[in-house]
Design an enzyme around this catalytic site. Sequence first.
Site, short mmCIF file in Angstrom:
data_model
loop_
_atom_site.label_atom_id
_atom_site.label_comp_id
_atom_site.label_asym_id
_atom_site.label_seq_id
_atom_site.Cartn_x
_atom_site.Cartn_y
_atom_site.Cartn_z
N ASP A 204 0.83 -1.20 0.00
CA ASP A 204 0.00 0.00 0.00
C ASP A 204 0.87 1.26 0.00
OD1 ASP A 204 -2.76 1.03 0.38
OD2 ASP A 204 -1.97 1.81 2.26
N GLU A 240 1.44 -0.23 -5.03
CA GLU A 240 0.54 0.86 -5.39
C GLU A 240 1.40 2.11 -5.54
OE1 GLU A 240 -3.41 3.20 -3.75
OE2 GLU A 240 -1.83 2.65 -2.37
C1 GLC Z 1 -4.34 3.09 -0.41
C2 GLC Z 1 -5.57 2.24 -0.43
C3 GLC Z 1 -6.72 3.05 0.09
C4 GLC Z 1 -6.41 3.50 1.49
C5 GLC Z 1 -5.08 4.23 1.54
C6 GLC Z 1 -4.63 4.42 2.96
O1 GLC Z 1 -4.42 4.17 -1.27
O2 GLC Z 1 -5.79 1.75 -1.73
O3 GLC Z 1 -7.92 2.34 0.06
O4 GLC Z 1 -7.41 4.37 1.95
O5 GLC Z 1 -4.06 3.51 0.89
O6 GLC Z 1 -4.15 3.20 3.48
#
Ligand code: GLC
Length: 548
Positions: A204, A240
Amino acid sequence: MRVTDTSDRWWRTAFIYNLNVKSFMDWDDDGVGDLEGLSHRIDYLAALGVTCLWLAPFYTSPNKDNGYDVSDFYGIDDRYGHHGDFVEVVRTAHDRGMRVIVDLVVNHTSDQHPWFRSARSSPDSPHRDFYVWRDEIPADAPANVFPDAEDGVWFWDEKAGAYYEHNFYRHQPDLNFANPEVREEIAKVVGFWLEVGVDGFRVDAVPYLIEPGAADEHEYLRLLRGYISRRKGEAMMLGEVNVPRDEQLSFFGGSDADELSMQFDFIGNQRMYLALARQDPAPLVDAIESRPAITTGSQWANFARNHDELTLDQLSDDERDEVFAAFAPEESQRIHGRGITRRLPPMLDGDPRRIRMVYSLIFTLPGAPVLYYGEEIGMGDNADIPGRSAVRTPMQWSDAENGGSSRAARRRLVAEPPSGAYGPEHVNASAQVKDPDSLFSYVRELAALYRRSPEIGWGDYERLETGDAAVLAHRMSGSTGQTVALHNFAPGPTVAELTLPGADEDWRLVDARSGTTHAVDAKGRVSIRMDGYGAEWFRLIGPDSRRL
Ligand code: GLC
């Protein structure tokens, strides 16, 4: 026997399916999906052709951010079951030839995490330096990731008598990765889940993990990847990373490829929507062709939607407005000034040709496809639920009460399914599994095509001429053969005048679905009739090919 064993890079040709346990299948009738329910649905995923399951956070959490606010990295939310149930999920998935990756949410913890409770209690706490504190708000503070909800990234904590950093919600204090003790603790967490049986992590918020401005900004990612690889050679990290093209390569680890194994192609995703809005593939083509060259250990993840808003933050203001106008005309369908809260089918007015065309792109563009649960049956969002939660409704298994996801009273569900055209009585897995013409059957076919055509994941991409600007034609070629895919972005039928460099009258183009053969002429030309929003895939078979 092959000399080059590529099994340790299985992610190059994975079909990844993301789900949140709480929204999938409730087996104990409390209204909340659980691990046992998921175990019972692994065969459904295997039938679809999924090769890797990605589980959204299922950890102990106050659940103020869909589980992305973790209060115990080792714990499992009681509502989902316990570690025994988790091991059953992993075992069942492995038995069906499916790998399992889990979300690793370590940029921050919940403010309820024992580390943070301890950290804020006293400057002398052993956990104080697990987080990032300041006496004053720094002058160069960046904007918060959630501008609709938070003013900034520093929050005054009465108890601590200091500001702490939170790039996301204020209840998600950022961990301090400059602190070696934090790194050690996270290594233990990662080591734990690997030992429990997972095959990797969806990491993440990766850009926030690195230390901007540090002498070696990416050091931590490299350490983490090294550690994971030592513990389990085949484990991967899917990151991500929503950053501009020229910054992406560094997250793979540059030419050494010693950081992330995979990255979501956020640029390709955003430009695909621009291409759809314009009915012209050019923006998507530009995006694919502007990808930095990656090594054989790395891969791009192609996706249409995910559990967050469809972010359009990498488009220009005018481009974003075009996509908004086409797919989110109402202000209520937008969020954070940059994204759309809808699922794909409602954005495309439910047009089955166009929806299929998008999934065909996801499975044929160079890279590995990722689906968000329910996409394979064309689930819609629940527009009555504000924000990102609109796309987090229960999986629609059947036309039974609650879409068959739970036998609990409706008010106890984690979220209400949509009503109307996208309600479970019209959109559900049970009906589609049996119907050869359903979206489910189409996606299953795409998955099979993808599996039979490893060159989509491994091979070289080449755009082909078609004589029609609305048609994107591309070829993926490698030692396993050649796949040719055609996608018509316009609503009207057309004839694509395809030119296939290197092919001549000894070659033939075989429709991957019907088996229909098209003759290629001496100059490598062939005409293909296409429907409006049509998508076609072919094998290009030469005289020496041994392919079926
Ligand atoms: C990422 C996740 C999202 C979350 C954020 C904070 O962007 O995809 O859903 O709110 O991280 O952890």
